[in-house]
Design a protein around this motif. Structure first.
Motif, PDB file in Angstrom:
ATOM      1  N   ASP A 145       0.816  -1.209   0.000  1.00  0.00           N
ATOM      2  CA  ASP A 145       0.000   0.000   0.000  1.00  0.00           C
ATOM      3  C   ASP A 145       0.850   1.259   0.000  1.00  0.00           C
ATOM      4  N   LYS A 146       2.129   1.135  -0.269  1.00  0.00           N
ATOM      5  CA  LYS A 146       3.009   2.297  -0.203  1.00  0.00           C
ATOM      6  C   LYS A 146       4.029   2.222  -1.330  1.00  0.00           C
ATOM      7  N   ARG A 147       4.634   3.370  -1.561  1.00  0.00           N
ATOM      8  CA  ARG A 147       5.748   3.476  -2.498  1.00  0.00           C
ATOM      9  C   ARG A 147       6.857   4.272  -1.831  1.00  0.00           C
ATOM     10  N   VAL A 160      14.792   9.643   2.031  1.00  0.00           N
ATOM     11  CA  VAL A 160      13.907   8.554   1.636  1.00  0.00           C
ATOM     12  C   VAL A 160      12.610   8.676   2.434  1.00  0.00           C
ATOM     13  N   TYR A 161      11.486   8.509   1.729  1.00  0.00           N
ATOM     14  CA  TYR A 161      10.167   8.629   2.344  1.00  0.00           C
ATOM     15  C   TYR A 161       9.308   7.437   1.929  1.00  0.00           C
ATOM     16  N   SER A 162       8.300   7.185   2.744  1.00  0.00           N
ATOM     17  CA  SER A 162       7.277   6.195   2.440  1.00  0.00           C
ATOM     18  C   SER A 162       5.982   6.953   2.168  1.00  0.00           C
ATOM     19  N   VAL A 163       5.450   6.821   0.963  1.00  0.00           N
ATOM     20  CA  VAL A 163       4.268   7.562   0.535  1.00  0.00           C
ATOM     21  C   VAL A 163       3.127   6.592   0.331  1.00  0.00           C
ATOM     22  N   SER A 164       1.988   6.894   0.915  1.00  0.00           N
ATOM     23  CA  SER A 164       0.816   6.031   0.813  1.00  0.00           C
ATOM     24  C   SER A 164       0.208   6.119  -0.580  1.00  0.00           C
ATOM     25  N   THR A 165      -0.372   5.018  -1.040  1.00  0.00           N
ATOM     26  CA  THR A 165      -1.049   4.968  -2.334  1.00  0.00           C
ATOM     27  C   THR A 165      -2.560   5.080  -2.197  1.00  0.00           C
ATOM     28  N   ALA A 166      -3.068   5.327  -1.003  1.00  0.00           N
ATOM     29  CA  ALA A 166      -4.505   5.429  -0.783  1.00  0.00           C
ATOM     30  C   ALA A 166      -4.977   6.838  -1.106  1.00  0.00           C
ATOM     31  N   PRO A 167      -6.097   6.988  -1.799  1.00  0.00           N
ATOM     32  CA  PRO A 167      -6.633   8.319  -2.104  1.00  0.00           C
ATOM     33  C   PRO A 167      -7.117   9.010  -0.837  1.00  0.00           C
ATOM     34  N   PRO A 168      -7.304  10.333  -0.869  1.00  0.00           N
ATOM     35  CA  PRO A 168      -7.864  11.029   0.299  1.00  0.00           C
ATOM     36  C   PRO A 168      -9.259  10.528   0.601  1.00  0.00           C
ATOM     37  N   LYS A 169      -9.589  10.443   1.885  1.00  0.00           N
ATOM     38  CA  LYS A 169     -10.901   9.955   2.282  1.00  0.00           C
ATOM     39  C   LYS A 169     -11.975  10.967   1.928  1.00  0.00           C
ATOM     40  N   ALA A 516      -5.863  -0.874   3.928  1.00  0.00           N
ATOM     41  CA  ALA A 516      -5.852  -2.313   3.675  1.00  0.00           C
ATOM     42  C   ALA A 516      -4.713  -2.635   2.738  1.00  0.00           C
ATOM     43  N   THR A 517      -3.840  -3.489   3.178  1.00  0.00           N
ATOM     44  CA  THR A 517      -2.624  -3.763   2.418  1.00  0.00           C
ATOM     45  C   THR A 517      -2.637  -5.176   1.896  1.00  0.00           C
ATOM     46  N   GLY A 518      -1.878  -5.346   0.812  1.00  0.00           N
ATOM     47  CA  GLY A 518      -1.657  -6.681   0.293  1.00  0.00           C
ATOM     48  C   GLY A 518      -0.422  -7.303   0.899  1.00  0.00           C
ATOM     49  N   ALA A 519       0.441  -6.472   1.509  1.00  0.00           N
ATOM     50  CA  ALA A 519       1.667  -6.944   2.153  1.00  0.00           C
ATOM     51  C   ALA A 519       1.941  -6.058   3.341  1.00  0.00           C
ATOM     52  N   ASP A 520       2.502  -6.626   4.380  1.00  0.00           N
ATOM     53  CA  ASP A 520       2.788  -5.861   5.580  1.00  0.00           C
ATOM     54  C   ASP A 520       3.861  -4.837   5.308  1.00  0.00           C
ATOM     55  N   GLU A 521       3.731  -3.667   5.988  1.00  0.00           N
ATOM     56  CA  GLU A 521       4.668  -2.578   5.751  1.00  0.00           C
ATOM     57  C   GLU A 521       6.075  -2.957   6.149  1.00  0.00           C
ATOM     58  N   ASN A 522       6.229  -3.746   7.163  1.00  0.00           N
ATOM     59  CA  ASN A 522       7.552  -4.112   7.645  1.00  0.00           C
ATOM     60  C   ASN A 522       8.070  -5.417   7.049  1.00  0.00           C
TER      61      ASN A 522
END
Length: 527
Positions: A145-147, A160-169, A516-522
């Protein structure tokens, strides 16, 4: 004594039962009285936190509470995350909400599209570096769920940053106030992961060839390879310092030093080879990524540089290098032109903009059945050159020129400022694909364009098999229409964009922003 105690308890129970019956006959109160008025129940407010279920609702099924009843990217809009770096050390991230009916391109592009339908929301805005941001890169899409976002600057650091791929609510918290007209939407999943200090000079180029690797180049003539799992540098490729050949005007090398640095590099689709071009040398270097050693050097001939727009006073340095999708040809970009090479390292054709102008960012993409070289110019255009060119005659010194089949922007669209960087995103299914072009100008304007995936000019050129190149080339076709503009107020140097296709879940009442992710962030990513 025991008998008297039992009688007393029985009497107390009777009094309690009688009191309960008398209270149950009355209408339940809505709350305690305050100044003679009854306080409203908090259960009537939808935004209040819900406590234990009362007895009167015990027989009813409780309704689940969700953050979004309908996924935002299915509400008729396309959400795109855009990140821009600037000379003012500012890293500006914002999302664009584009109605999908604006992406339905029509052949008639004479009438400009309405730009009020596209809305922009600021995601983050902060001073990321101690000096100007020179380059950035976004990792390819994965099941996560991130890039990853990497930014390079003249301060010798890579953030380096972690950017969410989820649209604004759509129905989240109210937007934060701002001095600008844009809505401020924060996402707690956007976070900084730290800085990398692999280089001791300004960062010039960043790239994610795969989800587990980050390639970075700098003015110290070094290309570093880092692993995204723990951000450890796996290897470092050192290019030789070029010999001093005079000091051109405007050079930034220190006193007594030689102009050096890697301008750009391109990784082969097989990820086994890499090309690089640098400052102070008129050559192209080939690297073997399996061994990390140099595999060859190609010196640019003077006649080739002349045909590619490098005149008598040109530096002859390669500014850009790109592989095509098949990996059987590559393009080397210069200041005012480009040259196409085959796998045998022999020049096949040249690319010259008309009228002559400086070139900035370049991309290679597929338009229909043809492969196209897209480049941004100093006069506010994006030119599309067809890479299907006729083979030159044996022994001919004059190389054929690639035909410019289309252009976007420029004076026809009332745009004259240089386009420093751009991104091209494919939207839609295979049957109906639309290209979304995001351009960033030095005046601070970020523009969104919609254009078809196939160009009529390219298809018509393919039909003329007998004469592939016309003696008098016709002017390129104006394609694309402007659908949105955002004035950032900063001098933009680099740009990155991707489609936000993540899923949102959580409790809107509690303000959760879980994704909701397809893979855990860690979870560890593969090498």
């Amino acid at each position: 004594m025991a008998k008297d105690t039992a009688v007393a308890v029985t009497g107390k129970r009777k009094r309690d039962d009688a009191l309960s019956k008398r209270n149950g006959a009355k209408k339940p109160a809505t709350g305690p009285a305050v100044n003679g008025q009854k306080k409203k129940s908090t259960a009537a407010r939808p935004d209040a936190r819900i406590g234990p279920v009362k007895q009167k609702n015990a027989g009813k099924a409780s309704k689940p509470i969700t953050a979004v009843t309908k996924e935002p990217y299915d509400d008729g809009h396309l959400y795109v995350q855009i990140v821009a770096g600037s000379y003012e050390r500012v890293l500006h991230g914002f999302s664009a909400s584009i109605p999908r009916h604006l992406l339905q391109t029509t052949p008639d592009t004479s009438e400009p599209a309405a730009t009020d339908d596209v809305t922009f929301s600021d995601t983050f805005l902060f001073a990321a570096h101690a000096s100007s941001v020179r380059c950035l890169a976004v990792s390819p899409p994965t099941e996560s769920d991130k890039r990853f976002l990497a930014t390079g600057s003249s301060d010798e650091r890579i953030n380096v940053y972690s950017v969410s791929t989820a649209p604004p609510k759509a129905n989240g918290k109210p937007s934060l106030p701002s001095l600008a007209a844009n809505v401020v939407v924060e996402n707690p999943r956007n976070r900084s992961l730290g800085s990398l200090t692999h280089h001791d000079r300004a960062i010039t180029r960043l790239d994610f060839p795969a989800k587990g690797k980050l390639f970075s180049a700098a003015e110290d003539n070094t290309i570093a390879i880092s692993r995204t799992r723990d951000w450890t540098m796996l290897s470092s490729i050192k290019a030789p310092i070029p010999k001093a050949q005079g000091r051109p005007s405007g050079d930034t090398a220190g006193p007594g030093e030689t102009p050096a640095g890697v301008h750009d590099f391109a990784i082969h689709p097989s990820q086994k080879l890499m090309l690089s071009v640098g400052r102070g040398e008129r050559s192209l270097r080939l690297w073997n990524l399996m061994t990390g050693k140099k595999a060859g050097v190609l010196n640019f001939d003077r006649s080739l540089l002349t045909q590619a727009g490098e005149g008598k006073f040109g530096s002859g340095e390669g500014r850009r290098v790109l592989w095509n999708a098949a990996g059987d040809a590559y393009v080397v970009g210069f200041e005012r032109g480009a040259a196409v090479f085959g796998l045998d390292s022999k020049p096949k054709a040249v690319i010259r903009p008309s009228p002559p102008t400086k070139l900035h960012q370049s991309r290679v993409l597929k338009l229909g059945s043809h492969e196209v070289f897209a480049t941004s110019t100093e006069d506010g255009r994006i030119l599309f050159f067809d890479l299907d060119f006729p083979e030159s005659e044996t022994g001919a010194e004059q190389l054929p020129s690639c035909t410019c089949v289309a252009q976007l922007g420029g004076k026809a669209a009332e745009i004259s400022g240089r386009i420093k960087d751009f991104e091209i995103l494919r939207v839609g299914a295979e049957s109906s694909v639309t290209l979304l072009v995001v351009t960033a100008s030095s005046d601070g304007a970020v523009r969104l364009w919609s254009m078809p995936d196939t160009l009529n000019a390219v298809e018509s050129a393919a039909a003329d098999a007998g004469e592939q190149v016309k003696s008098v080339p016709s002017p390129p076709v104006q394609v694309g229409r402007l659908i949105g503009t955002l004035e950032t107020g900063s001098r933009i140097t680099c740009l990155g964009a991707f489609i936000m296709d993540g899923k949102v879940s959580g409790d809107a009442a509690n303000g959760d922003d879980d994704i909701a992710t397809g893979a855990d962030e860690n979870s560890e990513e593969s090498d």
